[in-house]
Each structure stands twice: as C-alpha cells, then as structure tokens.
Design a protein around this motif. Structure first.
Motif, PDB file in Angstrom:
ATOM      1  N   GLU A 183      -3.586   8.123   1.850  1.00 25.06           N
ATOM      2  CA  GLU A 183      -4.275   7.829   0.591  1.00 25.06           C
ATOM      3  C   GLU A 183      -5.349   8.870   0.293  1.00 25.06           C
ATOM      4  O   GLU A 183      -5.572   9.238  -0.862  1.00 25.06           O
ATOM      5  CB  GLU A 183      -4.894   6.431   0.670  1.00 25.06           C
ATOM      6  N   ARG A 184      -5.973   9.361   1.327  1.00 24.26           N
ATOM      7  CA  ARG A 184      -7.043  10.354   1.157  1.00 24.26           C
ATOM      8  C   ARG A 184      -6.510  11.774   0.952  1.00 24.26           C
ATOM      9  O   ARG A 184      -7.054  12.535   0.139  1.00 24.26           O
ATOM     10  CB  ARG A 184      -7.945  10.315   2.401  1.00 24.26           C
ATOM     11  N   GLU A 185      -5.459  12.122   1.683  1.00 26.79           N
ATOM     12  CA  GLU A 185      -5.033  13.526   1.735  1.00 26.79           C
ATOM     13  C   GLU A 185      -3.889  13.887   0.788  1.00 26.79           C
ATOM     14  O   GLU A 185      -3.806  15.029   0.335  1.00 26.79           O
ATOM     15  CB  GLU A 185      -4.622  13.892   3.175  1.00 26.79           C
TER      16      GLU A 185
ATOM     17  N   ARG B 164       0.836  -1.205   0.000  1.00 31.48           N
ATOM     18  CA  ARG B 164       0.000   0.000   0.000  1.00 31.48           C
ATOM     19  C   ARG B 164       0.875   1.263   0.000  1.00 31.48           C
ATOM     20  O   ARG B 164       0.485   2.290  -0.550  1.00 31.48           O
ATOM     21  CB  ARG B 164      -0.932   0.023   1.216  1.00 31.48           C
TER      22      ARG B 164
ATOM     23  N   ALA C 181      -4.501   5.132   5.484  1.00 28.00           N
ATOM     24  CA  ALA C 181      -5.825   5.644   5.114  1.00 28.00           C
ATOM     25  C   ALA C 181      -5.808   7.167   4.980  1.00 28.00           C
ATOM     26  O   ALA C 181      -6.351   7.725   4.019  1.00 28.00           O
ATOM     27  CB  ALA C 181      -6.864   5.211   6.148  1.00 28.00           C
ATOM     28  N   VAL C 182      -5.163   7.849   5.934  1.00 35.93           N
ATOM     29  CA  VAL C 182      -5.087   9.314   5.872  1.00 35.93           C
ATOM     30  C   VAL C 182      -4.252   9.748   4.670  1.00 35.93           C
ATOM     31  O   VAL C 182      -4.639  10.665   3.926  1.00 35.93           O
ATOM     32  CB  VAL C 182      -4.490   9.876   7.177  1.00 35.93           C
TER      33      VAL C 182
ATOM     34  N   GLU D 102      -6.633   8.145  13.181  1.00 36.83           N
ATOM     35  CA  GLU D 102      -6.753   8.945  11.963  1.00 36.83           C
ATOM     36  C   GLU D 102      -6.843  10.436  12.270  1.00 36.83           C
ATOM     37  O   GLU D 102      -6.268  11.258  11.556  1.00 36.83           O
ATOM     38  CB  GLU D 102      -7.953   8.477  11.133  1.00 36.83           C
TER      39      GLU D 102
ATOM     40  N   GLN E 110      -4.168   3.077   9.788  1.00 37.27           N
ATOM     41  CA  GLN E 110      -4.710   4.428   9.985  1.00 37.27           C
ATOM     42  C   GLN E 110      -3.874   5.470   9.235  1.00 37.27           C
ATOM     43  O   GLN E 110      -4.418   6.396   8.625  1.00 37.27           O
ATOM     44  CB  GLN E 110      -4.742   4.778  11.479  1.00 37.27           C
TER      45      GLN E 110
ATOM     46  N   LYS F 158      -4.405  15.732  -2.484  1.00 44.21           N
ATOM     47  CA  LYS F 158      -4.896  17.113  -2.372  1.00 44.21           C
ATOM     48  C   LYS F 158      -3.769  18.133  -2.228  1.00 44.21           C
ATOM     49  O   LYS F 158      -4.022  19.339  -2.255  1.00 44.21           O
ATOM     50  CB  LYS F 158      -5.827  17.233  -1.160  1.00 44.21           C
TER      51      LYS F 158
ATOM     52  N   PHE G 213      -4.085  13.037  10.864  1.00 44.64           N
ATOM     53  CA  PHE G 213      -4.505  14.162  10.026  1.00 44.64           C
ATOM     54  C   PHE G 213      -3.991  15.484  10.605  1.00 44.64           C
ATOM     55  O   PHE G 213      -3.502  16.350   9.869  1.00 44.64           O
ATOM     56  CB  PHE G 213      -6.025  14.192   9.902  1.00 44.64           C
TER      57      PHE G 213
ATOM     58  N   LEU H 283       1.063   4.621  -2.927  1.00 45.99           N
ATOM     59  CA  LEU H 283       0.787   6.030  -2.636  1.00 45.99           C
ATOM     60  C   LEU H 283       1.176   6.885  -3.842  1.00 45.99           C
ATOM     61  O   LEU H 283       2.193   6.617  -4.499  1.00 45.99           O
ATOM     62  CB  LEU H 283       1.552   6.486  -1.390  1.00 45.99           C
TER      63      LEU H 283
END
Length: 264
Positions: free
Chosen positions: A221-223, A48, A218-219, A186, A215, A226, A190, A52
């Motif tokens: 991959e999401r952030e 994972r 997950a952060v 998370e 955790q 951006k 963040f 990224l």
C-alpha cells in the motif's frame, strides 16, 4: 587558394556536425506483475488486496471458506482471478499428489474450478513434489490448453518441470521471479520488493508473488503508488505473459528455453 579550400572544408564539416541529430537509446522498459496467493480465507484481509492501486492478480484457494464469494468480488472489481491449486506436499480434498491417477487429478481439478469461478488460469500452491512429476504436468498443460487458461509456475522447487511442459505445447504461461514475504517482516518485504524492481530493470520484467499478510499489504500500500515515478510499469499477468512471449528468463533457462532438472 589552399587556405580558402581548407577553410571551406572545415566549415562544411562543422555544419554537418551541427546538423546531425543526437542519437539516444530507447528507454529500457521495466515491467512488474503482482500475484497475491492464499486468498479466500479472510474477507476483510482479502479486500485490502482488491484495494491495491493497480492490476493485482487474485490467486484463490479452492478449500477456503470464502473462495467462491471472494472470486466473485475480485471479478466484479476487475481483477484477474486465478485458481491457487493445492499440490503436494499440500493436503486437503483438492490437493494433487504423485500417487493419484490422472482420473482423480482431473476430478479434483474440476472441483477446484467449480469452487473458484471466473478463473483465467492457475498457479500452484506449494507443489514442490507435484510440479516435478512430468506425466502429470504434461497432462495438466494440455488440459489448461483445452480450457483456454494460462499457467503460472510458482517455482516452489528447482525440480519443477511445469513451465517447461507448458512451453513445449505453447501454453500461455509465465514463471515467478520473487517471493515477497518468505520472511514476513516489513523490512524484509521491502527488501524483496526492491529486489524485484532491480530485476525488472536488469532483465526487463519480474513476476512477484506475495500473501495477504498485514505486513505485506502495508508495504504494498505504501510502495506500489511510487512505482511509476521510479520508471516501473505495473502490468497485469496476462500482459506479462505477452511481454515474455512464453520465453524463459536467464534465471530459469537458456536462450529462452526452460531448464529441465538434471537427473539425480
């Protein structure tokens, strides 16, 4: 006559003001680099990290079951691989301890590099005791210089002399600014990511270290996708070393020179 002269002067001034280009300051660059530590233990989790969307650095522990295999995978994926070198209080067959002679430190380092191929440099795993040892750190930096590898000081202790010893001999090196997941939730991760972004905007750059916790991933991959829209340049660790030019940030030193711990 005087009125005509005054009107002419005003017209000239207006023309100059109209023609003068607006002066705008160059945009302030903000760079982030990301290292993920403790890799080599769980292939599914570690993969994972490779997925990224950017230049993550893979810090692989030599005493993990998948160290060699994952180093090859990370290299094939185009990621920078570094040796995550165990140092006291870490334990194990590769770990450095203050009481060990230089010959044994060298033997363990050689074995660690053999276990983790394709390394461009190293950072310390734990090491709060070991990175405070000036003779060993001076030897390590000279050895890395000989091997043409860089050093990342994880700064696990305020007593570290590692980055200062690297700076003394001009070894390519950089220091960690933010640990992302000391608190592995998370929400906390963040918050730490936002701290790193704010620091990058303030001082121009920030080096983040995280771990392959679900955790954390997950952060990230999401952030991370951006970042560009937020005006942040995500660069690899070699580029970060170039950006900083081996100079300490204000948090780690003064006038670009790394602080040496005060005697206790």
């Amino acid at each position: 006559m005087r009125l005509r002269l005054l009107l002419g002067l005003l017209c000239c001034l207006a023309g100059v003001a109209h023609a003068a280009p607006a002066t705008t300051a160059a945009p302030h660059k903000a760079y982030l680099s990301l290292i993920i530590d403790d890799l080599g233990q769980n292939l599914l989790q570690d993969r994972r990290v490779l997925a990224l969307p950017g230049p993550v650095t893979a810090a692989i522990m030599p005493d993990t079951p998948h160290a060699t295999e994952f180093a090859r995978e990370a290299h094939r994926a185009g990621k920078i691989v570094i040796l995550h070198m165990p140092m006291a209080p870490a334990t194990g067959p590769f770990a450095w301890h203050p009481e060990l002679p230089i010959e044994e430190l060298e033997k363990r380092l050689n074995a660690a590099f053999k276990a983790v191929p394709y390394t461009a440099g190293i950072n310390n795993h734990m090491g709060s005791r070991m990175t405070a040892q000036q003779p060993a750190m001076a030897w390590l930096m000279a050895d890395l210089q000989r091997r043409h590898k860089f050093f990342v000081d994880s700064r696990t202790s305020a007593q570290t002399v590692a980055a200062a010893e690297a700076q003394k001999i001009g070894l390519a090196s950089v220091s960690r600014d933010v640990f992302l997941d000391d608190e592995p939730t998370e929400a906390a991760i963040f918050t730490q990511l936002q701290t790193a972004i704010s620091l990058a905007r303030k001082q121009g750059s920030a080096v983040m270290i995280g771990h392959p916790y679900p955790q954390t991933l997950a952060v990230l991959e999401r952030e991370l996708p951006k970042l560009k829209a937020q005006g942040i340049d995500w660069i690899d660790i070699k580029q970060m070393i170039s950006v900083r030019g081996n100079r300490a940030t204000a948090a780690h030193g003064k006038d670009g020179q790394y602080h040496l711990p005060t005697a206790r």
